[in-house]
Design an enzyme around this catalytic site. Structure first.
Site, short mmCIF file in Angstrom:
data_model
loop_
_atom_site.label_atom_id
_atom_site.label_comp_id
_atom_site.label_asym_id
_atom_site.label_seq_id
_atom_site.Cartn_x
_atom_site.Cartn_y
_atom_site.Cartn_z
N PHE A 277 56.08 37.62 53.72
CA PHE A 277 54.79 36.93 53.61
C PHE A 277 53.59 37.87 53.71
CE2 PHE A 277 51.91 33.43 53.79
CZ PHE A 277 50.95 33.74 54.75
N ASN A 278 53.50 38.68 54.76
CA ASN A 278 52.30 39.50 54.97
C ASN A 278 52.04 40.42 53.79
OD1 ASN A 278 51.70 38.42 57.47
ND2 ASN A 278 52.85 39.98 58.60
O1 RIB Z 1 56.71 37.02 57.51
C1 RIB Z 1 56.34 36.91 58.85
C2 RIB Z 1 54.89 37.21 59.04
O2 RIB Z 1 54.10 36.27 58.32
C3 RIB Z 1 54.42 37.08 60.50
O3 RIB Z 1 53.39 37.99 60.72
C4 RIB Z 1 53.91 35.68 60.58
O4 RIB Z 1 52.89 35.53 61.58
C5 RIB Z 1 53.29 35.52 59.22
O5 RIB Z 1 52.00 36.11 59.26
CA CA Z 2 51.24 37.21 61.61
#
Ligand code: RIB
Ligand code: CA
Length: 330
Positions: free
Chosen positions: A168-169
């Site tokens: 995701f990040n």
């Molecule tokens: O994929 C996990 C990450 O994405 C974590 O940092 C969670 O807080 C979301 O931001």
């Molecule tokens: Ca996060």
């Protein structure tokens, strides 16, 4: 008897609270000198993530730590949020105390640049999209040499979570991640291959609930929501405490085994945009995966390593640190 008090490492925490970010904040504030927290749009919109950071600081009795508003969206694309994990507020679950402190004036990127220029020995801990870090490097490239190291929760040396390939990040702002991974920084990468080793169970959450402090009670409520949402989305028991791994690796380097690898970020792939491409070919037998991934051919090795990629978590040591930390708060 002279007791040597080890100076706490100076850090800036760039995050998008977010339930797991909240635990990264609790670990960092207890064991490191947090010079400031910069919010980034990610799990939720920027107004919510900065308010959530203030709420956590209020809860643990550290309202004086400055919180700044960073970028509200990625460098290039539109913001993607994760309400299915963190709820509409970004920190659904308990009613946390309304913060007395306010978000500081000034932009989070300016705070990062000004602090790095004026304070020696600063480490960055980034647990959200890397937009603020990349923007700071774009605006003031000279700060790269001033960053002792950066511990990133992001990416994966195996598979993604937001897409089959991307975590995701990194997925939210791949251009920012590409800039950070290619800026010559000392990087510790806590990817999903590591942070999935930090999946908290309901029994461990119950153990937190039994700690007789108001912080632990709120932490247990946060975990209750995060466990329900994670299990609903992922269909497996438990919830991944991704972000506190990035803080724990700085607090106690013995908690994570890292392997030097070259890492870059895919920007163009139709199915792989946001993937962290980790090159195992440098691992000289120090990791079982090498034997699978590396053909003993004369194939030229890729570029030299630019990151320490976390591959193994001392899970017992991590949870000892977490329980002790929560018990140490009011
Ligand atoms: O994929 C996990 C990450 O994405 C974590 O940092 C969670 O807080 C979301 O931001
Ligand atoms: Ca996060």
């Amino acid at each position: 008897m002279i007791s040597i008090v080890k100076a706490m490492r100076k850090v800036i925490l760039d995050c998008d609270p977010g339930h797991d970010d909240a635990f990264a904040i609790m670990l960092a504030v207890r064991h490191l000198e947090v010079l400031g927290i910069t919010g980034i749009g990610g799990n939720c919109v920027i107004e919510n993530v900065t308010r959530n950071a203030l709420k956590i600081l209020e809860l643990i009795g550290r309202p004086g730590i400055p919180v700044y508003r960073g970028h509200s969206r990625p460098l290039v694309t539109e913001l993607v949020t994760a309400p299915q994990f963190h709820g509409k507020s970004g920190l659904d679950g308990p009613e946390l105390p309304e913060p007395a402190a306010k978000v500081r004036d000034g932009h989070g990127v300016d705070f990062i640049i000004d602090t790095l220029k004026s304070v020696d020995g600063v480490t960055l801990i980034a647990t959200g999209p890397l937009t603020n870090i990349a923007a700071a490097l774009n605006r003031a490239p000279e700060i790269a040499a001033r960053i002792t190291e950066i511990s990133i929760m992001g990416g994966s040396a195996s598979f993604g979570n937001w897409t089959p390939a991307a975590e995701f990040n990194i997925f939210v702002d791949p251009e920012a991640a590409y800039r950070v991974f290619n800026a010559g920084l000392h990087i510790k990468m806590c990817g999903l291959n590591l942070t999935r080793q930090c999946r908290i169970t309901r029994e461990e959450a119950d153990r937190i609930r039994s700690i007789p402090t108001k912080t632990a009670a709120a932490a247990a409520e946060l975990l209750g929501f995060y466990l329900r949402s994670s299990e609903k989305v992922q269909g497996v028991p438990g919830a991944d405490l991704h972000d506190p791994c990035a803080a724990a690796w700085i607090i106690d380097p013995s908690l994570v085994k890292g392997i030097p690898m070259h890492v870059t970020v895919e920007l163009k792939g139709e199915f792989t945009r946001g993937m962290t491409v980790c090159d195992y070919r440098h691992t000289r037998g120090s990791d079982p995966l090498r034997d699978i991934c590396h053909e003993p051919s004369a194939a030229p090795l890729g570029e030299k390593p630019n990151a320490e990629v976390g591959v193994e978590l001392d899970r017992e040591g991590f949870f000892r640190l977490l329980f002790d930390t929560l018990a140490g708060y009011p």
